[in-house]
Write a protein that holds these residues in place. Structure first.
Motif, PDB file in Angstrom:
ATOM      1  N   LEU A   3      63.011  87.978 125.280  1.00 50.94           N
ATOM      2  CA  LEU A   3      61.948  88.954 125.531  1.00 50.94           C
ATOM      3  C   LEU A   3      62.434  90.044 126.470  1.00 50.94           C
ATOM      4  O   LEU A   3      62.955  89.757 127.553  1.00 50.94           O
ATOM      5  CB  LEU A   3      60.726  88.256 126.132  1.00 50.94           C
ATOM      6  CG  LEU A   3      59.545  89.145 126.516  1.00 50.94           C
ATOM      7  CD1 LEU A   3      58.972  89.852 125.286  1.00 50.94           C
ATOM      8  CD2 LEU A   3      58.449  88.328 127.218  1.00 50.94           C
ATOM      9  N   GLN A  21      49.104  88.441 132.915  1.00 51.74           N
ATOM     10  CA  GLN A  21      49.782  88.257 131.629  1.00 51.74           C
ATOM     11  C   GLN A  21      51.075  87.456 131.754  1.00 51.74           C
ATOM     12  O   GLN A  21      51.665  87.089 130.729  1.00 51.74           O
ATOM     13  CB  GLN A  21      50.114  89.636 131.023  1.00 51.74           C
ATOM     14  CG  GLN A  21      48.970  90.627 131.005  1.00 51.74           C
ATOM     15  CD  GLN A  21      47.761  90.152 130.198  1.00 51.74           C
ATOM     16  OE1 GLN A  21      47.846  89.180 129.461  1.00 51.74           O
ATOM     17  NE2 GLN A  21      46.644  90.853 130.347  1.00 51.74           N
ATOM     18  N   TYR A  71      51.733  84.118 129.702  1.00 55.20           N
ATOM     19  CA  TYR A  71      51.950  84.295 128.265  1.00 55.20           C
ATOM     20  C   TYR A  71      53.312  84.928 127.992  1.00 55.20           C
ATOM     21  O   TYR A  71      53.947  84.628 126.981  1.00 55.20           O
ATOM     22  CB  TYR A  71      50.830  85.159 127.690  1.00 55.20           C
ATOM     23  CG  TYR A  71      49.456  84.703 128.140  1.00 55.20           C
ATOM     24  CD1 TYR A  71      49.000  83.420 127.857  1.00 55.20           C
ATOM     25  CD2 TYR A  71      48.624  85.551 128.883  1.00 55.20           C
ATOM     26  CE1 TYR A  71      47.744  82.989 128.289  1.00 55.20           C
ATOM     27  CE2 TYR A  71      47.380  85.134 129.314  1.00 55.20           C
ATOM     28  CZ  TYR A  71      46.943  83.845 129.020  1.00 55.20           C
ATOM     29  OH  TYR A  71      45.721  83.426 129.459  1.00 55.20           O
ATOM     30  N   LEU A  72      53.769  85.791 128.902  1.00 59.65           N
ATOM     31  CA  LEU A  72      55.107  86.351 128.758  1.00 59.65           C
ATOM     32  C   LEU A  72      56.163  85.254 128.925  1.00 59.65           C
ATOM     33  O   LEU A  72      57.168  85.237 128.208  1.00 59.65           O
ATOM     34  CB  LEU A  72      55.334  87.464 129.785  1.00 59.65           C
ATOM     35  CG  LEU A  72      54.432  88.702 129.663  1.00 59.65           C
ATOM     36  CD1 LEU A  72      54.761  89.709 130.773  1.00 59.65           C
ATOM     37  CD2 LEU A  72      54.581  89.357 128.303  1.00 59.65           C
ATOM     38  N   ARG A  73      55.933  84.340 129.854  1.00 57.45           N
ATOM     39  CA  ARG A  73      56.867  83.233 130.043  1.00 57.45           C
ATOM     40  C   ARG A  73      56.900  82.338 128.813  1.00 57.45           C
ATOM     41  O   ARG A  73      57.966  81.819 128.430  1.00 57.45           O
ATOM     42  CB  ARG A  73      56.454  82.420 131.274  1.00 57.45           C
ATOM     43  CG  ARG A  73      56.619  83.162 132.600  1.00 57.45           C
ATOM     44  CD  ARG A  73      56.106  82.328 133.753  1.00 57.45           C
ATOM     45  NE  ARG A  73      56.855  81.064 133.861  1.00 57.45           N
ATOM     46  CZ  ARG A  73      56.530  80.089 134.715  1.00 57.45           C
ATOM     47  NH1 ARG A  73      55.476  80.237 135.526  1.00 57.45           N
ATOM     48  NH2 ARG A  73      57.243  78.995 134.753  1.00 57.45           N
ATOM     49  N   ARG A  74      55.758  82.164 128.170  1.00 55.46           N
ATOM     50  CA  ARG A  74      55.717  81.341 126.956  1.00 55.46           C
ATOM     51  C   ARG A  74      56.505  82.006 125.829  1.00 55.46           C
ATOM     52  O   ARG A  74      57.221  81.338 125.075  1.00 55.46           O
ATOM     53  CB  ARG A  74      54.266  81.130 126.539  1.00 55.46           C
ATOM     54  CG  ARG A  74      54.092  80.123 125.410  1.00 55.46           C
ATOM     55  CD  ARG A  74      52.630  79.956 125.059  1.00 55.46           C
ATOM     56  NE  ARG A  74      51.834  79.569 126.235  1.00 55.46           N
ATOM     57  CZ  ARG A  74      50.502  79.501 126.219  1.00 55.46           C
ATOM     58  NH1 ARG A  74      49.835  79.821 125.124  1.00 55.46           N
ATOM     59  NH2 ARG A  74      49.855  79.136 127.294  1.00 55.46           N
ATOM     60  N   LEU A  75      56.402  83.332 125.717  1.00 57.10           N
ATOM     61  CA  LEU A  75      57.181  84.051 124.708  1.00 57.10           C
ATOM     62  C   LEU A  75      58.677  83.964 125.016  1.00 57.10           C
ATOM     63  O   LEU A  75      59.505  83.788 124.115  1.00 57.10           O
ATOM     64  CB  LEU A  75      56.742  85.519 124.649  1.00 57.10           C
ATOM     65  CG  LEU A  75      55.438  85.840 123.918  1.00 57.10           C
ATOM     66  CD1 LEU A  75      55.088  87.318 124.102  1.00 57.10           C
ATOM     67  CD2 LEU A  75      55.550  85.509 122.441  1.00 57.10           C
ATOM     68  N   TYR A 125      47.143  88.883 125.477  1.00 58.82           N
ATOM     69  CA  TYR A 125      48.510  88.393 125.377  1.00 58.82           C
ATOM     70  C   TYR A 125      48.559  86.914 124.999  1.00 58.82           C
ATOM     71  O   TYR A 125      49.574  86.443 124.461  1.00 58.82           O
ATOM     72  CB  TYR A 125      49.249  88.630 126.693  1.00 58.82           C
ATOM     73  CG  TYR A 125      49.763  90.044 126.820  1.00 58.82           C
ATOM     74  CD1 TYR A 125      51.097  90.343 126.569  1.00 58.82           C
ATOM     75  CD2 TYR A 125      48.923  91.090 127.160  1.00 58.82           C
ATOM     76  CE1 TYR A 125      51.576  91.638 126.670  1.00 58.82           C
ATOM     77  CE2 TYR A 125      49.384  92.384 127.263  1.00 58.82           C
ATOM     78  CZ  TYR A 125      50.708  92.652 127.010  1.00 58.82           C
ATOM     79  OH  TYR A 125      51.174  93.943 127.100  1.00 58.82           O
ATOM     80  N   GLU A 126      47.508  86.190 125.284  1.00 62.78           N
ATOM     81  CA  GLU A 126      47.463  84.788 124.854  1.00 62.78           C
ATOM     82  C   GLU A 126      47.449  84.711 123.329  1.00 62.78           C
ATOM     83  O   GLU A 126      48.167  83.906 122.724  1.00 62.78           O
ATOM     84  CB  GLU A 126      46.236  84.094 125.436  1.00 62.78           C
ATOM     85  CG  GLU A 126      46.159  82.621 125.053  1.00 62.78           C
ATOM     86  CD  GLU A 126      44.933  81.938 125.640  1.00 62.78           C
ATOM     87  OE1 GLU A 126      44.855  80.698 125.560  1.00 62.78           O
ATOM     88  OE2 GLU A 126      44.052  82.657 126.169  1.00 62.78           O
ATOM     89  N   TYR A 168      60.827  80.845 123.853  1.00 60.97           N
ATOM     90  CA  TYR A 168      61.292  80.667 122.472  1.00 60.97           C
ATOM     91  C   TYR A 168      62.029  81.890 121.929  1.00 60.97           C
ATOM     92  O   TYR A 168      62.664  81.806 120.885  1.00 60.97           O
ATOM     93  CB  TYR A 168      60.100  80.358 121.561  1.00 60.97           C
ATOM     94  CG  TYR A 168      59.346  79.118 121.963  1.00 60.97           C
ATOM     95  CD1 TYR A 168      59.836  77.854 121.655  1.00 60.97           C
ATOM     96  CD2 TYR A 168      58.148  79.208 122.676  1.00 60.97           C
ATOM     97  CE1 TYR A 168      59.148  76.704 122.020  1.00 60.97           C
ATOM     98  CE2 TYR A 168      57.456  78.058 123.045  1.00 60.97           C
ATOM     99  CZ  TYR A 168      57.957  76.819 122.715  1.00 60.97           C
ATOM    100  OH  TYR A 168      57.276  75.689 123.098  1.00 60.97           O
ATOM    101  N   SER A 189      51.015  85.519 122.099  1.00 59.04           N
ATOM    102  CA  SER A 189      51.991  84.435 122.224  1.00 59.04           C
ATOM    103  C   SER A 189      51.747  83.344 121.194  1.00 59.04           C
ATOM    104  O   SER A 189      52.697  82.791 120.613  1.00 59.04           O
ATOM    105  CB  SER A 189      51.936  83.852 123.641  1.00 59.04           C
ATOM    106  OG  SER A 189      50.663  83.281 123.907  1.00 59.04           O
ATOM    107  N   ARG A 215      54.383  82.613 118.099  1.00 60.55           N
ATOM    108  CA  ARG A 215      54.955  81.268 118.076  1.00 60.55           C
ATOM    109  C   ARG A 215      54.777  80.620 116.704  1.00 60.55           C
ATOM    110  O   ARG A 215      55.657  79.912 116.215  1.00 60.55           O
ATOM    111  CB  ARG A 215      54.289  80.411 119.158  1.00 60.55           C
ATOM    112  CG  ARG A 215      54.805  78.974 119.211  1.00 60.55           C
ATOM    113  CD  ARG A 215      56.191  78.929 119.797  1.00 60.55           C
ATOM    114  NE  ARG A 215      56.700  77.564 119.822  1.00 60.55           N
ATOM    115  CZ  ARG A 215      57.591  77.076 118.966  1.00 60.55           C
ATOM    116  NH1 ARG A 215      58.078  77.843 118.008  1.00 60.55           N
ATOM    117  NH2 ARG A 215      58.014  75.826 119.064  1.00 60.55           N
TER     118      ARG A 215
END
Length: 446
Positions: free
Chosen positions: A370, A357, A360-364, A325-326, A367, A329, A333
């Motif tokens: 989700l 995970q 990486y879900l928070r990073r998606l 997942y990294e 922006y 993301s 991005r």
């Protein structure tokens, strides 16, 4: 000619039973010699009847019987696909036909046998259906027909060269059903709920009288003063938004339910959802994730986009590795500059798996909008509600209830960080995803 005759000739059980009976009768004549002449007459009669039977079966020419297989050149995965065998007898007398169909090896059907009695010159159709549970190429063999006359001592084997290869695609039958119901304005019958709110974009549509349930924030006070009754503004939905179906192909998606893997459920749902999103005016695309490989089909609103999505989904398969997942993301991005709706089809069986995970879900979600779609374990849920009688069963039921409760904790954990989630059964996946999409459209989140 003689070789062809030999290859197509088969004797029936009736002939071997009669031959065995005569052989036993000959043994009896060893003790009763006076019956030997009777045994000889019976043997001669069986031989003459056999010749007569062969004459009837093989005098009709090279095409005494015709069998044609009729089916689509592609199958829909997870659905019943109809197949028709069209039979025509050119014999001038009634015959009995035994059909042995060589179905693809994926179905593991070794007992397909149909017995049909046909009149002289009769045409008939035999229909059956097959439900594939794997995408790919399926090889159909020959349709073997064994023809018997009324005597039933011999049978003629006819096997036309009707071998064919068909491809099994994601469930386009389900897609057609949604299109049909949508065209006839009957989506409610399938469970798709229409939303009353038209939209809250900046693009004005029209003014109408207030009805119960309208958003009071859209009241038009000037129009209300002129008409003397409450009037509200309606806005058109935002269109041309980017919507991506992100499908996890890791080992978590290999779990089977009712013959189909979770990946196949996700693929069928993504196909139907993409078509609905296109009809709503949005741009749809596809992202697949397997280990560290991220494949992207750019979003588009063109008519050809559905064909591209269908062909891309056809070749997908699950992997035994865990998805990165990294990598997902970072890739999304860098590729997507515009805020998009990402519908992530995945599965988490434990809170630990989600926690790995979650960063990486928070990073998606930072922006993009989700929506994480994961699955209820229906077998565990059913077992958790069953009656138990032994200590071991109680112990297992407690474990099943723990896993079911963890699924609900995952939904709460995702909501803590502002990540939308959808916990659903595999059978209701498509309906729930479409309803969630319509809800997000009505709330103007996309």
């Amino acid at each position: 000619m003689l070789k062809r005759f030999y290859q197509s000739l088969f004797f029936t059980t009736r002939f071997y039973a009669a031959l065995g009976g005569i052989a036993i009768f000959f043994v009896v004549t060893f003790f009763f010699p006076s019956l030997f002449i009777v045994a000889q007459l019976l043997a001669i009669a069986l031989f003459l009847l056999l010749l007569l039977d062969l004459f009837f079966l093989f005098r009709a020419g090279d095409e005494p019987f015709r069998v044609t297989r009729s089916m689509s050149n592609r199958f829909s995965n997870g659905d019943e696909n109809p197949i028709a065998l069209q039979l025509k007898s050119n014999y001038r007398f009634p015959v009995t036909v035994i059909l042995l169909e060589e179905v693809p090896m994926q179905f593991q059907m070794r007992d397909f046998r149909q017995r049909i009695n046909m009149k002289a010159g009769e045409e008939t159709t035999i229909s059956y259906s097959l439900r594939p549970v794997e995408r790919g190429e399926y090889q159909f063999g020959k349709t073997n027909a064994f023809i018997r006359s009324l005597l039933g001592l011999a049978q003629r084997h006819i096997a036309p060269s009707n071998e064919s290869t068909i491809k099994v695609y994601p469930s386009f039958m389900q897609l057609r059903n949604y299109e049909f119901f949508s065209f006839n304005d009957r989506l409610l019958e399938m469970g798709v709920h229409k939303k009353r709110v038209i939209g809250h974009s900046m693009e004005f549509d029209h003014i109408k009288e207030y009805t119960r349930g309208d958003d009071v924030r859209t009241l038009n006070w000037k129009a209300t003063a002129r008409r003397g009754t409450l009037m509200v503004n309606n806005f058109v939905e935002e269109k041309s938004q980017q919507v991506y179906c992100v499908i996890d192909k890791g080992r978590n998606m290999k779990m089977p339910f009712n013959g189909l893997s979770l990946l196949d459920y996700a693929i069928n749902s993504a196909l139907v959802f993409s078509n609905i999103a296109l009809q709503k005016g949005d741009k749809t695309g596809l992202v697949t994730l397997a280990a560290q490989q991220v494949d992207v089909l750019p979003s588009s609103s063109k008519r050809t986009q559905m064909n591209l999505i269908l062909e891309r989904l056809y070749a997908q398969d699950t992997q035994w590795e865990e998805s990165d997942y990294e990598k997902l993301s970072i890739s999304l991005r860098s590729m997507f500059s515009q805020r998009s709706l990402l519908i992530l089809y995945t599965n988490f069986e434990s809170m630990t798996g989600l926690q790995r995970q979650l960063p990486y879900l928070r990073r998606l979600a930072k922006y993009h909008l989700l929506l994480v779609v994961f699955f209820e374990n229906t077998e565990l849920k059913k077992f958790a509600k069953d009656d138990v009688g032994s200590v071991e069963e109680i112990y297992l039921q407690v474990i099943a209830q723990k896993f079911a409760y963890e699924k609900k904790l995952m939904v709460r954990e995702l909501s803590r960080y502002g990540i939308l989630s959808l916990l659903t059964t595999p059978e209701q996946l498509t309906l729930n995803v479409v309803n969630k999409y319509l809800e997000l459209k009505s709330r103007s989140l996309i």
